[in-house]
Design a protein around this motif. Structure first.
Motif, PDB file in Angstrom:
ATOM      1  N   THR A 144       0.831  -1.209   0.000  1.00 53.62           N
ATOM      2  CA  THR A 144       0.000   0.000   0.000  1.00 53.62           C
ATOM      3  C   THR A 144       0.867   1.261   0.000  1.00 53.62           C
ATOM      4  OG1 THR A 144      -0.141  -0.003   2.422  1.00 53.62           O
ATOM      5  CG2 THR A 144      -1.888  -1.156   1.206  1.00 53.62           C
ATOM      6  N   LYS A 178     -10.053  -3.753   4.744  1.00 49.45           N
ATOM      7  CA  LYS A 178     -10.604  -2.636   3.972  1.00 49.45           C
ATOM      8  C   LYS A 178      -9.511  -1.630   3.626  1.00 49.45           C
ATOM      9  CE  LYS A 178     -14.192   0.939   4.143  1.00 49.45           C
ATOM     10  NZ  LYS A 178     -15.307   1.501   4.957  1.00 49.45           N
ATOM     11  N   GLN A 179      -8.663  -1.322   4.596  1.00 50.82           N
ATOM     12  CA  GLN A 179      -7.579  -0.361   4.368  1.00 50.82           C
ATOM     13  C   GLN A 179      -6.585  -0.887   3.336  1.00 50.82           C
ATOM     14  OE1 GLN A 179      -5.902   0.518   8.239  1.00 50.82           O
ATOM     15  NE2 GLN A 179      -7.839   1.302   9.027  1.00 50.82           N
ATOM     16  N   GLN A 182      -8.184  -0.564  -0.116  1.00 53.01           N
ATOM     17  CA  GLN A 182      -8.218   0.848  -0.514  1.00 53.01           C
ATOM     18  C   GLN A 182      -6.819   1.345  -0.859  1.00 53.01           C
ATOM     19  OE1 GLN A 182     -10.193   2.395   3.013  1.00 53.01           O
ATOM     20  NE2 GLN A 182     -12.157   2.564   1.935  1.00 53.01           N
ATOM     21  N   GLN A 185      -5.867  -0.073  -4.221  1.00 53.59           N
ATOM     22  CA  GLN A 185      -6.689   0.637  -5.204  1.00 53.59           C
ATOM     23  C   GLN A 185      -6.145   2.048  -5.441  1.00 53.59           C
ATOM     24  OE1 GLN A 185     -10.765   1.239  -3.992  1.00 53.59           O
ATOM     25  NE2 GLN A 185     -11.512   0.719  -6.027  1.00 53.59           N
ATOM     26  N   THR A 324     -15.821  -1.252  -1.308  1.00 52.80           N
ATOM     27  CA  THR A 324     -14.618  -0.454  -1.549  1.00 52.80           C
ATOM     28  C   THR A 324     -14.461  -0.058  -3.034  1.00 52.80           C
ATOM     29  OG1 THR A 324     -13.355  -2.523  -1.765  1.00 52.80           O
ATOM     30  CG2 THR A 324     -13.315  -1.414   0.394  1.00 52.80           C
TER      31      THR A 324
END
Length: 327
Positions: A144, A178-179, A182, A185, A324
């Motif tokens: 991420t 979820k984080q 995201q 993404q 998401t």
């Protein structure tokens, strides 16, 4: 009259015996990967196999919809989550103890209703001309970081990816999963239809790294040994080091239980386990069968401590992917 009656009886017995030697398998495994293996089963046992190929989640949904009217005797699934869902719905029957005992407890159903037949490790495949192994994060969570922006590829509709996300939810919690989604993404990960497409894109230099199952690299290198792609295994215990299984289960209402049990047992015999090891580069799950020479052993991979039967919450994962905007 007696002769005619005897002949009718013999024909009836013969017809029943022939019917018992045809097994219907719903396979979430690709025909190119396992078709030759199923032919070997027929050659060894004389039992014909009628196969319906498809995506594992769709076949699981079909089996749930068909219920006790399904023509399927065996479900050969790509991942443990789908097998767990069918088990929870009461659609499977217990496998013989002798079959279950061939595999370590972490790779089989805790209730004895499915058994893993090959191991499939999650990895990050990367382009060796664009990325140094030393620069890769130890954890899947490290991707991420903004330095990976525009460099990643993933396949959100793929069953194995969705099983990984389910594992991430279980291991790190809903918020962390979820984080992560995201974050990937936000880094503009390119979407591909499957693992093979990701490896192909890496070979073209279209992306620098992608989330796949380990064996797709070896399938690609059969066609191009010089492909500039390698696998990186996350640190032991990390969600990115998940080892899922392809597994088999017998449907509760199968009319061919004897043949189905033979099929399940044969998948754990030396011929089949060696096929997985040497032909598809998956991990054999029976002790004494050698892992492919260029793979780390399962003990070194260090899959996180997780009951694979709990990967059955596909709905929760799909909802998260939809919420998401990944799907």
């Amino acid at each position: 009259m007696m002769r005619r009656l005897l002949l009718t009886l013999l024909l009836s017995v013969s017809s029943t015996a022939m019917a018992a030697e045809t097994l219907t398998v719903y396979s979430g495994r690709n025909e190119k990967l396992v078709g030759p293996l199923l032919k070997k089963f027929t050659e060894k046992t004389g039992i014909e196999v009628k196969v319906r190929y498809g995506e594992t989640p769709q076949l699981a949904a079909t089996l749930l919809e068909e219920g006790d009217k399904t023509p399927a005797d065996v479900f050969f699934a790509q991942d443990a989550g789908a097998l767990g869902a069918l088990s929870n719905a009461g659609r499977l029957q217990a496998l013989p103890k002798a079959t279950l005992d061939k595999v370590d407890a972490r790779f089989r159903s805790p209730t004895g209703q499915w058994v893993g037949v090959s191991g499939r490790a999650r990895v990050v495949a990367y382009n060796t001309k664009k990325v140094k192994a030393a620069d890769l994060p130890d954890s899947i969570l490290g991707y991420t970081d903004a330095k990976w922006k525009g460099r990643l590829g993933w396949a959100p509709t793929n069953a194995s990816f969705q099983s990984f996300v389910t594992a991430l939810r279980l291991l790190k919690g809903e918020d962390a999963a979820k984080q992560w989604l995201q974050g990937i993404q936000a880094n503009g990960a390119r979407v591909y239809k499957n693992n093979a497409a990701i490896v192909e894109a890496l070979g073209r230099g279209e992306i620098d790294a992608g989330f796949v199952n380990h064996y797709y690299l070896y399938a690609a290198k059969k066609n191009n040994a010089e492909l500039p792609v390698a696998n990186d295994f996350s640190a032991p215990g990390d969600p990115g080091a998940l080892v899922n299984v392809a597994g088999v289960a017998i449907l509760k209402d199968s009319k061919k239980q004897d043949a189905a049990r033979k099929f399940s047992a044969w998948m754990l015999e030396n011929d089949a386990q060696t096929y997985f090891s040497q032909e598809t580069h998956e991990y054999p799950l029976v002790a004494g069968v050698k892992t492919a020479q260029d793979l780390p052993t399962l003990s070194k991979v260090g899959s996180p401590d997780l009951d694979l039967s709990k990967l059955d919450d596909l709905r929760g994962t799909v909802k998260l992917l939809q919420d998401t905007g990944v799907l």
